[in-house]
Enzyme design. Structure first.
Site, PDB file in Angstrom:
ATOM      1  N   THR A 276      -5.966   0.161   6.793  1.00  0.00           N
ATOM      2  CA  THR A 276      -7.134   0.040   7.413  1.00  0.00           C
ATOM      3  C   THR A 276      -7.379  -0.011   8.957  1.00  0.00           C
ATOM      4  O   THR A 276      -6.663  -0.670   9.397  1.00  0.00           O
ATOM      5  CB  THR A 276      -7.712  -1.416   6.747  1.00  0.00           C
ATOM      6  OG1 THR A 276      -7.809  -1.350   5.372  1.00  0.00           O
ATOM      7  CG2 THR A 276      -9.131  -1.465   7.084  1.00  0.00           C
TER       8      THR A 276
ATOM      9  N   ASN B  78     -15.148  -4.186   2.158  1.00  0.00           N
ATOM     10  CA  ASN B  78     -14.160  -5.428   2.235  1.00  0.00           C
ATOM     11  C   ASN B  78     -15.237  -6.413   2.576  1.00  0.00           C
ATOM     12  O   ASN B  78     -15.309  -7.758   1.909  1.00  0.00           O
ATOM     13  CB  ASN B  78     -13.077  -5.366   3.049  1.00  0.00           C
ATOM     14  CG  ASN B  78     -11.596  -5.039   2.062  1.00  0.00           C
ATOM     15  OD1 ASN B  78     -11.814  -4.702   0.911  1.00  0.00           O
ATOM     16  ND2 ASN B  78     -10.553  -4.891   2.606  1.00  0.00           N
TER      17      ASN B  78
ATOM     18  N   LYS C 255      -8.759 -10.366   7.514  1.00  0.00           N
ATOM     19  CA  LYS C 255      -8.629  -9.540   8.752  1.00  0.00           C
ATOM     20  C   LYS C 255      -9.471  -8.402   8.901  1.00  0.00           C
ATOM     21  O   LYS C 255      -9.994  -8.151  10.073  1.00  0.00           O
ATOM     22  CB  LYS C 255      -7.043  -9.023   8.930  1.00  0.00           C
ATOM     23  CG  LYS C 255      -6.821  -7.478   8.213  1.00  0.00           C
ATOM     24  CD  LYS C 255      -5.470  -7.050   8.323  1.00  0.00           C
ATOM     25  CE  LYS C 255      -5.334  -6.221   7.103  1.00  0.00           C
ATOM     26  NZ  LYS C 255      -5.930  -4.734   7.495  1.00  0.00           N
TER      27      LYS C 255
ATOM     28  N   PHE D  10      -8.349   1.235  -1.669  1.00  0.00           N
ATOM     29  CA  PHE D  10      -9.045   0.148  -2.284  1.00  0.00           C
ATOM     30  C   PHE D  10      -8.360  -0.405  -3.391  1.00  0.00           C
ATOM     31  O   PHE D  10      -8.869  -1.104  -4.440  1.00  0.00           O
ATOM     32  CB  PHE D  10     -10.492   0.671  -2.744  1.00  0.00           C
ATOM     33  CG  PHE D  10     -11.313   1.471  -1.821  1.00  0.00           C
ATOM     34  CD1 PHE D  10     -11.959   1.119  -1.109  1.00  0.00           C
ATOM     35  CD2 PHE D  10     -11.231   3.023  -1.920  1.00  0.00           C
ATOM     36  CE1 PHE D  10     -12.717   1.613   0.039  1.00  0.00           C
ATOM     37  CE2 PHE D  10     -11.917   3.517  -0.965  1.00  0.00           C
ATOM     38  CZ  PHE D  10     -12.579   2.883  -0.076  1.00  0.00           C
TER      39      PHE D  10
ATOM     40  N   LYS E 241      15.692  -2.599   3.136  1.00  0.00           N
ATOM     41  CA  LYS E 241      14.743  -2.185   2.176  1.00  0.00           C
ATOM     42  C   LYS E 241      14.804  -0.883   1.629  1.00  0.00           C
ATOM     43  O   LYS E 241      14.735  -0.423   0.262  1.00  0.00           O
ATOM     44  CB  LYS E 241      13.269  -2.601   2.871  1.00  0.00           C
ATOM     45  CG  LYS E 241      12.195  -2.626   2.004  1.00  0.00           C
ATOM     46  CD  LYS E 241      10.842  -2.839   2.719  1.00  0.00           C
ATOM     47  CE  LYS E 241       9.722  -3.126   1.849  1.00  0.00           C
ATOM     48  NZ  LYS E 241       8.436  -3.019   2.762  1.00  0.00           N
TER      49      LYS E 241
ATOM     50  N   VAL F 287       0.909  -1.156   0.077  1.00  0.00           N
ATOM     51  CA  VAL F 287      -0.026   0.069   0.145  1.00  0.00           C
ATOM     52  C   VAL F 287       0.849   1.203   0.065  1.00  0.00           C
ATOM     53  O   VAL F 287       0.745   2.215  -0.630  1.00  0.00           O
ATOM     54  CB  VAL F 287      -0.761   0.043   1.138  1.00  0.00           C
ATOM     55  CG1 VAL F 287      -1.418   1.348   1.499  1.00  0.00           C
ATOM     56  CG2 VAL F 287      -2.134  -1.065   1.160  1.00  0.00           C
TER      57      VAL F 287
ATOM     58  N   CYS G 189      -6.183  -9.165   3.431  1.00  0.00           N
ATOM     59  CA  CYS G 189      -7.144  -8.134   3.813  1.00  0.00           C
ATOM     60  C   CYS G 189      -8.600  -8.591   4.113  1.00  0.00           C
ATOM     61  O   CYS G 189      -8.974  -8.393   5.515  1.00  0.00           O
ATOM     62  CB  CYS G 189      -7.376  -7.101   2.633  1.00  0.00           C
ATOM     63  SG  CYS G 189      -5.745  -6.577   1.947  1.00  0.00           S
TER      64      CYS G 189
ATOM     65  N   THR H 140      -1.536  -3.069   9.862  1.00  0.00           N
ATOM     66  CA  THR H 140      -2.547  -3.165  10.829  1.00  0.00           C
ATOM     67  C   THR H 140      -2.949  -4.875  11.031  1.00  0.00           C
ATOM     68  O   THR H 140      -4.092  -4.734  10.598  1.00  0.00           O
ATOM     69  CB  THR H 140      -3.678  -2.072  10.681  1.00  0.00           C
ATOM     70  OG1 THR H 140      -4.348  -2.527   9.552  1.00  0.00           O
ATOM     71  CG2 THR H 140      -3.254  -0.593  10.842  1.00  0.00           C
TER      72      THR H 140
ATOM     73  N   GLU I  97      -4.282  -6.213  -4.515  1.00  0.00           N
ATOM     74  CA  GLU I  97      -2.836  -6.922  -4.683  1.00  0.00           C
ATOM     75  C   GLU I  97      -2.857  -7.383  -6.035  1.00  0.00           C
ATOM     76  O   GLU I  97      -3.914  -8.025  -6.549  1.00  0.00           O
ATOM     77  CB  GLU I  97      -2.385  -8.004  -3.791  1.00  0.00           C
ATOM     78  CG  GLU I  97      -2.330  -7.675  -2.390  1.00  0.00           C
ATOM     79  CD  GLU I  97      -1.372  -8.574  -1.667  1.00  0.00           C
ATOM     80  OE1 GLU I  97      -0.930  -9.372  -1.969  1.00  0.00           O
ATOM     81  OE2 GLU I  97      -1.904  -8.483  -0.406  1.00  0.00           O
TER      82      GLU I  97
END
Ligand code: UGA
Length: 466
Positions: free
Chosen positions: A153, A235, A290, A179, A67, A43, A287, A118, A182
């Site tokens: 989220t 979702n 969860k 929104f 990274k 994201v 997503c 999250t 992946e």
């Protein structure tokens, strides 16, 4: 005045003046804002690279120095079409940079996007520790007027909680849910169905909405709680839609109907829509599972028993069990010692993400019940406990009692099923995504078994008898 000069000057105005300019002149000027994005997961990285491509100056922050070094050199670890190119372009133009340390990065920012994980915490609620850690880190150095924007989220009420943590009246908090799917995150970002921005400071919400002005998407400006709820509501609706479709597929099997025809008939109804009507081994990923758990918790916290949602979650688990039972039947009733070739491990095609993958969950149950698994996924390699992961799809068919398609990769459609049949010991292909052309499988002398569709049996093969 050139557009660039115009943008630069516009960016120099305060948010209040910009709002006045916009409404007075009805202008849609893209502001070249100074943005910080905290977190470079799929994201955060997509948000940063896409905002830079829209002309903003973006600094992406992560705690992982390795990274940051890789991204600064243009190396993107995640499989996300178009993302590497955008990162490259951002680096070359100088509009995109990667750094370690949010505290230094935010000092000049006009907006700080929180894109940290999250995950599902104990008991199913979202774990907000990463969000809170960033707020604590940057709270006292944020410049006055800089908007703190939640992209991750977060439970309803988080904006208010962040405001309380910050304790600053000069720093607005805005919810701007993403929104992004992946595998199509860049396309979703740059071609959104809608932008949602919510805050108890509506002017700040509009400023965030204006960052996307070039995308010409409908923008919903809301209060903070409503914007936060939109993401869960969307979702969870998708999850319920899929559980419903999987349940209808089960009914199809019991009634002798064909789910592909039923969903075609449903999908042309514009009130229902054609997307998210494909049955499968259950919904998964990082997503939907969860967010469904988190919304249940949110409902519980206000004494609402959200039965429709908990049934959708139960239905999803039942779907996995039904798939395992179907595979067991395909190998003659007992999984112990059965050799099963698995096509697909990722939670959906187009990603190498194994988080909460139904394909992996089904495979693990098969292993636990004593099956010997050989698996292939075009995007997944390495070791997975209990099974052999191979890098050639034909290897999974060797001496297999059954072949099972668990992820809907298009390349599986193009396999040479006659060759697969030669390699196999048994004769059944279980296609849990209704992906393959059953005729190609039948022509190879194999039987094809989908989800919610009548079983298609090939005439008995010589090989299958020996
Ligand atoms: C989901 C939402 O679709 C995004 O809008 C949202 O932004 C994202 O979560 C998020 O919260 O960040 P994603 O998890 O990437 O996106 O995956 P989806 O494409 O929604 O697929 C979820 C699951 O449903 C997968 O297991 C997929 O295989 C399954 N699925 C999807 C089906 O079984 N059938 C379908 O017709 C569609």
């Amino acid at each position: 005045m050139s557009l660039l000069t115009c943008r630069e000057e516009y960016a120099g105005l305060t948010a209040a003046v910009r709002a006045t300019v916009n409404s007075a002149c009805h202008l849609q000027i893209m502001t070249a804002a100074r943005i910080v994005v905290v977190g470079t997961g799929y994201v955060g990285l997509t948000t940063g690279a896409c905002l830079a491509s829209l002309g903003h100056r973006v600094t992406c922050v992560d705690v992982d120095a390795g990274k940051v070094a890789r991204l600064s050199a243009g190396r993107v670890d995640i499989l996300e079409p178009g993302l590497s190119e955008l990162v490259d372009r951002g680096l070359t133009s100088g509009r995109l940079t990667f750094v370690v340390g949010a505290r230094e990065a935010v000092r000049e920012a006009e907006g700080v996007f929180l894109c940290v994980p999250t995950p599902m915490g104990a008991g199913g609620s979202a774990d907000l520790r990463a969000v809170e850690a960033v707020v604590a880190e940057v709270g006292d150095v944020l410049p006055a007027g800089c908007a703190v924007i939640t992209k991750s989220t977060v439970p309803v009420g988080t904006s208010r909680r962040i405001r309380a943590m910050l304790g600053r009246v000069d720093v607005p908090v805005v919810s701007n849910p993403e929104f992004l799917r992946e595998g199509t995150a860049v396309a979703d970002f740059l071609g959104p169905d809608r932008i949602v921005v919510g805050s108890d400071d509506l002017e700040a919400a509009r400023w965030v909405g204006d960052l996307y002005a070039d995308l010409s998407a409908p923008t919903v400006v809301a209060d903070a709680a409503s914007a936060e709820l939109v993401k869960y509501a969307a979702n969870c609706f998708l999850a319920m839609k899929l559980s419903y479709v999987n349940a209808i597929a089960e009914l199809c099997e019991r009634l002798g109907a064909d789910i592909s025809l039923v969903t075609a008939g449903m999908g042309y109804d514009r009130r229902i829509g054609r997307s998210f009507l494909k049955p499968g081994p259950g919904w998964g990923g990082s997503c939907l599972p969860k967010d469904t758990s988190a919304l249940l918790k949110i409902a519980e916290s206000v004494d609402y028993d959200f039965q429709m949602l908990s049934s959708a979650i139960d239905e999803n688990l039942a779907q996995r069990d039904r798939i395992v039972a179907k595979i067991a039947r395909a190998v003659g009733g007992t999984l112990a010692g059965a050799r099963i070739g698995v096509l697909g491990l990722a939670f959906k095609a187009g990603t190498n993400d194994l988080r909460d993958s139904p394909a992996l969950a089904v495979s693990s149950v098969l292993c636990a019940l004593g099956a010997e698994l050989t698996a292939y996924d075009p995007a997944v390699g390495g070791e997975i406990a209990g099974m052999t992961v191979v890098d050639d799809p034909y290897q999974i068919a060797k001496a297999a009692d059954a072949v099972v398609v668990l992820t809907e990769w298009n390349e599986f459609k193009r396999l040479d099923w006659s060759y697969m049949a030669e390699l196999m010991h048994g004769d059944t292909v279980v296609d849990t995504r209704n992906l393959l052309d059953p005729r190609a499988v039948l022509d190879a002398g194999l039987s094809w078994q989908g989800i919610g569709r009548p079983l298609k049996r090939a005439p008995l093969r010589q090989g299958a008898l020996s």
